[in-house]
Design a protein around this motif. Structure first.
Motif, PDB file in Angstrom:
ATOM      1  N   VAL A  30       0.878  -1.162   0.000  1.00 21.94           N
ATOM      2  CA  VAL A  30       0.000   0.000   0.000  1.00 21.94           C
ATOM      3  C   VAL A  30       0.919   1.218   0.000  1.00 21.94           C
ATOM      4  N   ALA A  31       0.847   2.015  -1.057  1.00 22.81           N
ATOM      5  CA  ALA A  31       1.840   3.072  -1.270  1.00 22.81           C
ATOM      6  C   ALA A  31       1.202   4.450  -1.191  1.00 22.81           C
ATOM      7  N   ARG A  32       1.930   5.382  -0.600  1.00 15.78           N
ATOM      8  CA  ARG A  32       1.507   6.777  -0.610  1.00 15.78           C
ATOM      9  C   ARG A  32       1.603   7.323  -2.028  1.00 15.78           C
ATOM     10  N   ASP A  33       0.631   8.115  -2.418  1.00 14.09           N
ATOM     11  CA  ASP A  33       0.607   8.734  -3.741  1.00 14.09           C
ATOM     12  C   ASP A  33       1.384  10.047  -3.680  1.00 14.09           C
ATOM     13  N   PHE A  34       2.703   9.963  -3.834  1.00 13.03           N
ATOM     14  CA  PHE A  34       3.533  11.149  -3.650  1.00 13.03           C
ATOM     15  C   PHE A  34       3.343  12.171  -4.770  1.00 13.03           C
ATOM     16  N   ASP A  35       2.983  11.726  -5.969  1.00 14.32           N
ATOM     17  CA  ASP A  35       2.635  12.692  -7.016  1.00 14.32           C
ATOM     18  C   ASP A  35       1.401  13.490  -6.594  1.00 14.32           C
ATOM     19  N   GLY A  36       0.442  12.788  -5.982  1.00 15.43           N
ATOM     20  CA  GLY A  36      -0.743  13.472  -5.466  1.00 15.43           C
ATOM     21  C   GLY A  36      -0.399  14.412  -4.336  1.00 15.43           C
ATOM     22  N   TYR A  37       0.530  14.003  -3.469  1.00 12.94           N
ATOM     23  CA  TYR A  37       0.994  14.884  -2.398  1.00 12.94           C
ATOM     24  C   TYR A  37       1.517  16.192  -2.987  1.00 12.94           C
TER      25      TYR A  37
END
Length: 217
Positions: free
Chosen positions: A171-178
């Protein structure tokens, strides 16, 4: 600075320390919502949803004997993630096993997790077909195969995940979305409007560490 971006969990902070930090004159943007506070400027990865993604993946692949392995400090973010995982399973009639492998301060989290998991498996055997792991451990060093003996989903995307054997489902953080939401929020902030809590849900990255039991003999 005009604003400060923070990744800070407050795990060992006193109320006075948190209050002093939040009284700073410079706007603070928290890249994880680790505390519950009115008016906080933050990016919220919706940890409950992260846990639900992991639970849904295991259920969809036919798993009903499921464990959650806790190996780090339990801050608000991790607690929300675990709650989402557990409650989603309970809604589908599954009560997961809780395997507590939290390490003592100063110990290697990876080493202590492997040691605790090893003790559990030696005592109980493999009592689950799939697990959600708060951290990563090397099952091969314990004499087990993934996903042959049990499936694994990790709660964070690390650079090595795609190169594990097998490649690790996470389960990965959406860093582009961040990045998009931080930029949009700062534009709002500098125009005199509130940054607010901006939600960027995590993503499920499916690789080879989860076995599909629906087609098993």
């Amino acid at each position: 600075a005009d604003a400060v971006l923070l990744t800070y969990a407050f795990t060992d902070s006193s109320q006075a320390e948190v209050a002093r930090l939040l009284s700073c004159d410079v706007p603070l943007i928290f890249l994880e919502n680790h505390i519950s506070c009115m008016g906080l400027c933050s990016i919220d990865s919706e940890p409950e949803y992260s846990g639900m993604l992991a639970a849904e993946c295991l259920l969809r692949n036919g798993h009903r004997k499921i464990a959650v392995v806790i190996s780090g400090n339990i801050d608000l973010c991790v607690q929300r993630e675990n709650d989402g995982f557990i409650r989603y399973l309970q809604l589908h009639g599954v009560t997961p096993q809780l395997i507590d492998c939290r390490h003592v301060d100063g110990e290697s989290a990876l080493a202590s997790t492997e040691e605790a998991i090893g003790r559990y498996l030696r005592k109980h055997g493999v009592t689950f077909t799939g697990c959600f792991v708060q951290g990563v451990f090397a099952a091969a060093s314990l004499g087990y195969s993934i996903p042959g003996d049990f499936s694994v989903i990790a709660n964070s995307e690390v650079p090595s995940a795609a190169h594990c054997k097998p490649p690790l489902t996470t389960v990965a953080r959406d860093f582009d979305g961040y990045a998009r939401e931080v930029l949009a929020g700062l534009e709002e902030l500098f125009q005199g409007r509130p940054f607010g809590v901006r939600r960027v849900p995590s993503l499920l990255i499916e690789r080879g560490s989860v076995r599909n039991l629906n087609f098993s003999a």
